[in-house]
Design a protein around this motif. Structure first.
Motif, PDB file in Angstrom:
ATOM      1  N   LEU A 101       1.241  36.319 -33.028  1.00 39.72           N
ATOM      2  CA  LEU A 101       0.651  37.453 -32.306  1.00 39.72           C
ATOM      3  C   LEU A 101       0.036  36.943 -31.011  1.00 39.72           C
ATOM      4  N   ALA A 102       0.284  37.656 -29.921  1.00 36.76           N
ATOM      5  CA  ALA A 102      -0.217  37.189 -28.631  1.00 36.76           C
ATOM      6  C   ALA A 102      -0.686  38.357 -27.791  1.00 36.76           C
ATOM      7  N   SER A 103      -1.407  38.028 -26.721  1.00 41.95           N
ATOM      8  CA  SER A 103      -1.768  39.035 -25.725  1.00 41.95           C
ATOM      9  C   SER A 103      -1.210  38.559 -24.389  1.00 41.95           C
ATOM     10  N   THR A 104      -2.072  38.198 -23.433  1.00 45.12           N
ATOM     11  CA  THR A 104      -1.540  37.750 -22.141  1.00 45.12           C
ATOM     12  C   THR A 104      -1.597  36.231 -21.955  1.00 45.12           C
ATOM     13  N   ALA A 105      -2.531  35.575 -22.614  1.00 50.87           N
ATOM     14  CA  ALA A 105      -2.686  34.133 -22.401  1.00 50.87           C
ATOM     15  C   ALA A 105      -1.475  33.375 -22.925  1.00 50.87           C
ATOM     16  N   ALA A 106      -0.943  32.483 -22.099  1.00 49.47           N
ATOM     17  CA  ALA A 106       0.313  31.811 -22.422  1.00 49.47           C
ATOM     18  C   ALA A 106       0.142  30.462 -23.084  1.00 49.47           C
ATOM     19  N   HIS A 107      -0.991  29.818 -22.907  1.00 51.89           N
ATOM     20  CA  HIS A 107      -1.060  28.395 -23.246  1.00 51.89           C
ATOM     21  C   HIS A 107      -0.833  28.097 -24.715  1.00 51.89           C
ATOM     22  N   CYS A 108      -1.402  28.879 -25.612  1.00 48.18           N
ATOM     23  CA  CYS A 108      -1.211  28.596 -27.037  1.00 48.18           C
ATOM     24  C   CYS A 108       0.223  28.897 -27.472  1.00 48.18           C
ATOM     25  N   VAL A 109       0.748  30.010 -27.016  1.00 47.20           N
ATOM     26  CA  VAL A 109       2.134  30.360 -27.367  1.00 47.20           C
ATOM     27  C   VAL A 109       3.085  29.300 -26.816  1.00 47.20           C
ATOM     28  N   ASN A 110       2.852  28.890 -25.580  1.00 53.25           N
ATOM     29  CA  ASN A 110       3.702  27.863 -24.973  1.00 53.25           C
ATOM     30  C   ASN A 110       3.675  26.572 -25.786  1.00 53.25           C
ATOM     31  N   ASP A 111       2.500  26.173 -26.231  1.00 48.29           N
ATOM     32  CA  ASP A 111       2.378  24.933 -26.982  1.00 48.29           C
ATOM     33  C   ASP A 111       3.107  25.039 -28.326  1.00 48.29           C
ATOM     34  N   LEU A 112       2.950  26.164 -28.991  1.00 44.26           N
ATOM     35  CA  LEU A 112       3.629  26.356 -30.272  1.00 44.26           C
ATOM     36  C   LEU A 112       5.144  26.321 -30.105  1.00 44.26           C
ATOM     37  N   LEU A 113       5.634  27.044 -29.093  1.00 42.17           N
ATOM     38  CA  LEU A 113       7.084  27.126 -28.899  1.00 42.17           C
ATOM     39  C   LEU A 113       7.653  25.779 -28.450  1.00 42.17           C
ATOM     40  N   PRO A 126      10.282  33.988 -36.222  1.00 42.84           N
ATOM     41  CA  PRO A 126      11.270  35.064 -36.097  1.00 42.84           C
ATOM     42  C   PRO A 126      10.886  36.076 -35.018  1.00 42.84           C
ATOM     43  N   LEU A 127       9.594  36.054 -34.608  1.00 43.01           N
ATOM     44  CA  LEU A 127       9.148  37.092 -33.690  1.00 43.01           C
ATOM     45  C   LEU A 127       7.799  36.719 -33.070  1.00 43.01           C
ATOM     46  N   VAL A 128       7.708  36.976 -31.753  1.00 45.59           N
ATOM     47  CA  VAL A 128       6.394  36.999 -31.094  1.00 45.59           C
ATOM     48  C   VAL A 128       6.084  38.458 -30.808  1.00 45.59           C
ATOM     49  N   LEU A 129       4.925  38.892 -31.310  1.00 46.33           N
ATOM     50  CA  LEU A 129       4.534  40.294 -31.192  1.00 46.33           C
ATOM     51  C   LEU A 129       3.285  40.349 -30.316  1.00 46.33           C
ATOM     52  N   SER A 130       3.336  41.146 -29.259  1.00 44.53           N
ATOM     53  CA  SER A 130       2.225  41.138 -28.308  1.00 44.53           C
ATOM     54  C   SER A 130       1.810  42.548 -27.926  1.00 44.53           C
ATOM     55  N   ASN A 131       0.557  42.674 -27.505  1.00 50.31           N
ATOM     56  CA  ASN A 131       0.135  43.967 -26.957  1.00 50.31           C
ATOM     57  C   ASN A 131       0.305  44.013 -25.428  1.00 50.31           C
ATOM     58  N   HIS A 132       0.975  42.993 -24.877  1.00 46.15           N
ATOM     59  CA  HIS A 132       1.356  42.996 -23.465  1.00 46.15           C
ATOM     60  C   HIS A 132       2.778  42.442 -23.352  1.00 46.15           C
ATOM     61  N   GLY A 133       3.407  42.686 -22.211  1.00 45.13           N
ATOM     62  CA  GLY A 133       4.781  42.224 -22.044  1.00 45.13           C
ATOM     63  C   GLY A 133       4.910  40.892 -21.314  1.00 45.13           C
ATOM     64  N   SER A 134       3.773  40.298 -20.941  1.00 46.38           N
ATOM     65  CA  SER A 134       3.843  39.192 -19.979  1.00 46.38           C
ATOM     66  C   SER A 134       4.459  37.907 -20.512  1.00 46.38           C
ATOM     67  N   LEU A 135       4.531  37.749 -21.801  1.00 48.54           N
ATOM     68  CA  LEU A 135       5.076  36.499 -22.338  1.00 48.54           C
ATOM     69  C   LEU A 135       6.540  36.620 -22.751  1.00 48.54           C
ATOM     70  N   ARG A 136       7.170  37.750 -22.380  1.00 52.45           N
ATOM     71  CA  ARG A 136       8.544  37.994 -22.807  1.00 52.45           C
ATOM     72  C   ARG A 136       9.477  36.877 -22.351  1.00 52.45           C
ATOM     73  N   ASP A 137       9.356  36.468 -21.082  1.00 57.68           N
ATOM     74  CA  ASP A 137      10.269  35.451 -20.560  1.00 57.68           C
ATOM     75  C   ASP A 137      10.063  34.101 -21.238  1.00 57.68           C
TER      76      ASP A 137
END
Lengths: 293, 293, 293, 293
Positions: A101-113, A126-137
């Motif tokens: 689960l994510a919002s706009t901050a990229a650093h934790c998601v980036n590190d995990l991926l 299987p999925l990143v689910l966010s309340n914003h679209g900014s991490l789609r790319d």
């Protein structure tokens, strides 16, 4: 104890991880090691701990054997039954099905991926689910499905939580990671995910709970700032702590500089907690965690 | 395996520490835990490690039992014999007979004596032996006998080493600690004390071996300085490492300031190494150490 | 002193960074602060250091002023001339033109690109140049041009170095970063890039120079492993150190596990060094660096 | 600004430390450096900071000069007057008159006394005042007067506080150190000692304020424990923080083991804070401290 038929290893597979929890008493190690011997196994890693707080015994073993799951379970059955053990048997290194689960901050998601891709983090996302679209790319670059739903009011928040639960079911999710997801989960969802949802809080808990911890840290003038990975409970920022790290700062840092400095600690603390959990190294002892590093 | 009759615990004593080393193979844990069960024991702490470098298995157990040494040894005998184990059985917390060698620097000796007095370091220090007299009062304050012999030439150096060996014999010394003792031991003495002499080197080894490490560190412009506690061998500063710590420094520090800053790391690193050794937590695996923290 | 006409800030820009180096003597601070006052400036950050090793004085100032570059330089001219200062004036936060050299390892490149994108690293990366193609997609995701040329023999190695120099010229590169680039630069190239090429070495220098430092570290049994960012010189792994970090490991870690554990320290150490360099915080004092953090 | 006639240095003394605080504005550095030049001085160390929270400017200078106090003060007078500076001029290295308050715990007192003796801590300790007698011998060994008064009820507590104030007056005390003094000072005493009393709290504040922080830390299951040196205020454990340190612990540590582990951090954190204060490196900016390390 969840049995995962689809992941039963082939005959050639023979490295298992076994965790067990029970009331402490004499002879447990001998009984378990006897079962391992009976299944033709060799213990390659072993850690144990007896909690004086709760009187419980905790153990984590890695076992090499030619035996399959059925044989190993059969050998263990009398022991786990006798001691009413809470136990779990899995294949070493099997990727844990993990919803992010994510919002706009990229650093934790980036590190995990990045680490998942680099082979350093045994998870399948299987999925990143966010309340914003900014991490789609970012998710897209790592080939991970991404979905965003706005959360703007009570109704959309409820819809988001329904989506979470559906994703957990659809993908048979074993772990939910709140990678700087900036929404508070409802008590019902906390309950539904108890023991399998990990959050990163951007302070050294129990200091600076709640909102804007870096602003609080600046105001209080602390000389170290930190991050805390903990299990999610309905009691905000009070769940059992899995890992913490700190970094030194000084008077010259503004609150917004603390935000930037703290990101490293957040990423590595969360990723470490997820890694330990995925490797079955995190056991719960009441409000505390046992970490078999 | 050294047996210490004088220290055999009374019947009421029942907390043992057992370390063992042998060639790795299946069934060892089961065999050992069986012996513990046979002696009515309960395992309260257990750590194990298999070295892929040397193929050896290492284990450290703490065992609570009403059994005395004879009973426990009898129960273990078949297992240790079968696996040709190198083993050691001792009472948890028994003070290790420790000879301290010093020169003029007070910080390491002070830390050892203070902690011993504070009940945090399970050692008995029958003697501080120095090539200078300056620490006499410090030792005296802690009620520890002190003796100084000048080392000014080859003859006095040889005499000092004879005195060391005599002290080791007189006091049945189990560990010799070089607490910033600024003389190089002869190869013969190193050999005689192999595996039971610990030195503190004032650098992060393998960097800056030999004399004046802080001067070397300043010249090289390192950003962290450190200290290393290691076993003494005849190969200077090359013995197996037990513990290391570092502390951050910057360009503004002169070589002499590094000396002052580094003292903390030296003290705590040496004291930590001595503590682990006294608690039977340090095992040798070739040129490396296994530390069961 | 390099003047960068294209980057002269517009009239509204008024935050400058000034570094200067000269022989130490009385009155320098007063003279410089006088020039700042004369240009209508306010000093917002100031650090200074006098090296007792070389007798040189080092200073870094951040200055807010409505004055443009010409006015500020005119005010400073008499002072820098009188003291024969080595000086540099730049706009705070201007992205440094940075060429990244890479091989197959992704972690350092990923960290640099992620932080640049996140606005935490003031660099502009016109090109990632590699002797392998494996990081093409990663660079592409961050919109950074990527080029690979195989290095398999002396001729291709020479061609690669020619390409480096051409890229430096084409893009007016101010910094070359060896982000785990696994080739040794020729003495000629080292000379050409003196003072503007930074390498990350995967050990705590001066320990474990050269190849396979983690294997060396495992064999020596060190209790901390580290990473060192340093200027590239023709004397391998002997260039002035900019930053170092360590992380604790224990006996249970294999050499290949050390590789994985060390990656975090490598990334953050290199990124930190690049950040400080880009912010004009790194000055050379012989074989040592002055870091105005 | 306190003037200490007795300590005015002889003509040969010429290393000064100057700290000053005022409302920020342009030209301050130039004005101060001009005064230094006028007094024939050379700035050997300089640090400055502008607080965006309070708009105040902070500076610490070390100045070498043949000028005496009178000359230097005369040169500075117009500047400090013009900017309404809060300032302090002292001799570098002059021992600060420091009263130590203690109870039964020895580790902090031992560290302070050992370092003072070793020449690493520029303080003069005219008295250790305790509510127990147990540290009498320790103080005696270091030649420091010791006095104990029991604190058992409100009356004896009040008498102890009277004794503190009398000692402060008698010895012209500049700093009061609460070295694990286990009594809460009255609001009146806190007020009387404002800005010149430092306490060590055995937790990483703001976590675990009040009594038994290690017990609280164990219950909460934190992965790092710490210590905090802070100014004493009437708001318990809420005074401005000077220094903090942490150390890693794991689930296996009992609350009483945390007590032992934390002692090192307490000692070094308190000693560090006292050292910085004695070197005029600690300035107050509202509820925060500026530390010119």
């Amino acid at each position: 104890m969840e049995f995962d038929a689809a992941l039963t290893p082939p005959a050639t597979q023979h490295h298992w991880v076994l965790t067990l929890i029970c009331v402490d008493g004499p002879g447990i190690v001998h009984a378990i090691s006897g079962a391992v011997v009976a299944a033709g196994g060799n213990i390659t890693e072993s850690q144990q701990f007896t909690s004086h707080d709760t009187g419980r015994f905790f153990m984590r073993l890695q076992i090499e054997t030619h035996a399959g799951r059925d044989e190993l379970e059969a050998a263990l059955a009398p022991v786990v039954e006798k001691h009413s053990m809470d136990w779990r048997l899995d294949v070493v290194g099997r990727p844990l099905r993990t919803l992010v689960l994510a919002s706009t901050a990229a650093h934790c998601v980036n590190d995990l991926l990045f680490r998942q891709r680099a082979g350093q983090l045994p998870v399948h996302i299987p999925l990143v689910l966010s309340n914003h679209g900014s991490l789609r790319d970012l998710a897209g670059f790592y080939g991970v499905p991404f979905e965003s739903l706005p959360v703007v009011d009570a109704a959309s928040k409820a819809a988001f939580e329904v989506r979470i639960l559906r994703a957990v079911e659809e993908h048979d999710v074993e772990l939910v990671v709140l990678a700087r997801y900036m929404q508070i989960l409802s008590p019902e969802l906390c309950e539904a995910l108890a023991g399998r949802a990990i959050n990163i809080h951007h302070s050294f808990l129990p200091g600076f709970k709640g909102a804007n911890p870096y602003k609080q840290a600046h105001a209080r003038g602390v000389k170290l700032i930190g991050a805390t990975a903990h299990f999610v409970t309905s009691d905000l920022d009070e769940g059992p702590i899995i890992e913490q790290n700190v970094v030194r700062v000084d008077h010259s840092r503004s609150a917004s500089e603390l935000v930037a400095i703290g990101q490293d600690e957040e990423s590595r603390t969360l990723t470490q907690a997820v890694k330990w959990f995925a490797e079955d190294r995190v056991l719960l002892d009441g409000a505390r965690t046992i970490i078999f590093r």
